[in-house]
Design a protein around this motif. Structure first.
Motif, mmCIF file in Angstrom:
data_model
loop_
_atom_site.group_PDB
_atom_site.id
_atom_site.type_symbol
_atom_site.label_atom_id
_atom_site.label_comp_id
_atom_site.label_asym_id
_atom_site.label_seq_id
_atom_site.Cartn_x
_atom_site.Cartn_y
_atom_site.Cartn_z
ATOM 1 N N UNK A 94 1.378 23.812 51.770
ATOM 2 C CA UNK A 94 0.945 24.469 50.536
ATOM 3 C C UNK A 94 1.519 25.877 50.441
ATOM 4 N N UNK A 95 1.513 26.604 51.557
ATOM 5 C CA UNK A 95 2.079 27.958 51.561
ATOM 6 C C UNK A 95 3.576 27.930 51.309
ATOM 7 N N UNK A 96 4.282 26.937 51.889
ATOM 8 C CA UNK A 96 5.733 26.836 51.654
ATOM 9 C C UNK A 96 6.029 26.593 50.179
ATOM 10 N N UNK A 97 5.238 25.695 49.579
ATOM 11 C CA UNK A 97 5.436 25.435 48.154
ATOM 12 C C UNK A 97 5.142 26.683 47.334
ATOM 13 N N UNK A 98 4.063 27.400 47.720
ATOM 14 C CA UNK A 98 3.742 28.637 47.007
ATOM 15 C C UNK A 98 4.853 29.669 47.147
ATOM 16 N N UNK A 99 5.446 29.763 48.356
ATOM 17 C CA UNK A 99 6.556 30.712 48.566
ATOM 18 C C UNK A 99 7.743 30.371 47.671
ATOM 19 N N UNK A 137 10.190 35.238 41.023
ATOM 20 C CA UNK A 137 10.860 36.525 41.216
ATOM 21 C C UNK A 137 12.267 36.506 40.634
ATOM 22 N N UNK A 138 12.981 35.390 40.856
ATOM 23 C CA UNK A 138 14.321 35.271 40.268
ATOM 24 C C UNK A 138 14.250 35.307 38.729
ATOM 25 N N UNK A 139 13.260 34.639 38.206
ATOM 26 C CA UNK A 139 13.108 34.638 36.759
ATOM 27 C C UNK A 139 12.779 36.026 36.247
ATOM 28 N N UNK A 140 11.955 36.763 37.010
ATOM 29 C CA UNK A 140 11.626 38.135 36.624
ATOM 30 C C UNK A 140 12.869 39.017 36.640
ATOM 31 N N UNK A 141 13.701 38.853 37.670
ATOM 32 C CA UNK A 141 14.938 39.637 37.728
ATOM 33 C C UNK A 141 15.852 39.312 36.544
ATOM 34 N N UNK A 142 15.913 38.016 36.198
ATOM 35 C CA UNK A 142 16.742 37.637 35.050
ATOM 36 C C UNK A 142 16.207 38.245 33.764
#
Length: 303
Positions: A126-131, A138-143
């Protein structure tokens, strides 16, 4: 009724006796095992277990372990007086209770660890999926931030383009002058080279003509031959005698200059000028000069 009460008392005593070694998440009165990743739920389960055990044996505050000797003591007269008959149901109950106690005490930890490991693995996944989701966000925010600055970038590009056009306009106003200067220099250099070539050719022609004329003159006149020979012998002896050959060349060039000054025939000069003008016009046309020359050699702008 006595059989049901005795079974209930023995069951509660056995369950209480095994609660000390049970996992913290086990709820008293239930033979179930589960794992939880939340410590708060385990703490609540412990609190419920403590609160439910405050009454003790029949609410007397005594330990529920006393139910075992009481049950044994009560079972003797019950069985003796045949109030309670030990039959196959009792044996089956005893075997089942023994199995439950054995499984609880011997295999409870293994079951708990297995379930707890499964919960840990699920939590890790679950944590891996959340990461991954967080990284994608974050990538979308940078875009989105990059798109936010796109307007400023276009404004800067337009400003640079406008300044560049202004500089190109200024350079374009000066560039024709430089091109015209380079073209004029090119034509002047061409004229100098052609004049040097014509002068060299004229010199070679005059020297050839002078050599042929002096050679013919000395070959036909014996006195000149004797004078040339005497002059050569005198120079070999160290004497100072006039050279008749040199005098003949000088006289030829004087006569040639006088003849050229007296002659009014300029056809050769016109031919040389026409050839030079044609050559310069050919270069000007091929290299797209701003001007060309007319028949008199005067420059004129190309429209």
């Amino acid at each position: 009724m006595f059989r049901a009460a005795t079974s209930s008392i023995v069951k509660r005593a056995v369950l209480r006796s095994g609660s000390r070694g049970a996992p913290s998440c086990t709820v008293p009165g239930q033979m179930s095992f589960h794992a939880s990743a939340k410590r708060e739920e385990e703490a609540k389960a412990d609190a419920v277990a403590v609160e439910s055990g405050k009454g003790g044996l029949f609410g007397t505050g005594l330990s529920e372990w006393f139910a075992l000797p009481i049950g044994v003591a009560a079972a003797v007269p019950l069985i003796k007086l045949e109030w309670y008959v030990v039959n196959e149901e009792t044996q089956l109950l005893a075997v089942f209770l023994a199995f439950c106690v054995t499984f609880y005490t011997q295999g409870g930890d293994a079951v708990y660890k297995a379930l707890d490991q499964k919960a840990v693995n699920l939590l890790k996944e679950h944590h891996e999926v959340e990461d991954k989701v967080i990284q994608a966000l974050e990538h979308k925010l940078e875009a989105l931030k990059a798109n936010h600055n796109m307007v400023n970038d276009f404004e800067a590009i337009n400003t640079i383009r406008r300044e560049t056009y202004e500089k190109l306009n200024k350079a374009g106003a000066i560039k024709p002058h430089h091109d015209f200067k380079a073209q004029v220099e090119r034509m002047l250099n061409m004229i100098v080279v052609e004049e040097a070539n014509v002068t060299e050719k004229t010199k070679m022609a005059l020297m050839s003509e002078a050599t042929a004329s002096v050679t013919q003159k000395f070959s036909s006149d014996k006195a000149l031959k004797k004078a040339a020979l005497d002059a050569a012998i005198s120079k070999l002896k160290g004497g100072k005698a006039d050279d008749p050959v040199q005098a003949a060349f000088i006289q030829f060039f004087k006569d040639k200059a006088a003849a050229a000054a007296a002659s009014k025939d300029d056809s050769e000069e016109k031919a040389q000028r026409e050839a030079l003008i044609a050559k310069m016009n050919s270069v000007a046309k091929n290299e797209k000069f701003f001007f060309e020359f007319d028949a008199q050699g005067q420059p004129k702008l190309v429209v």
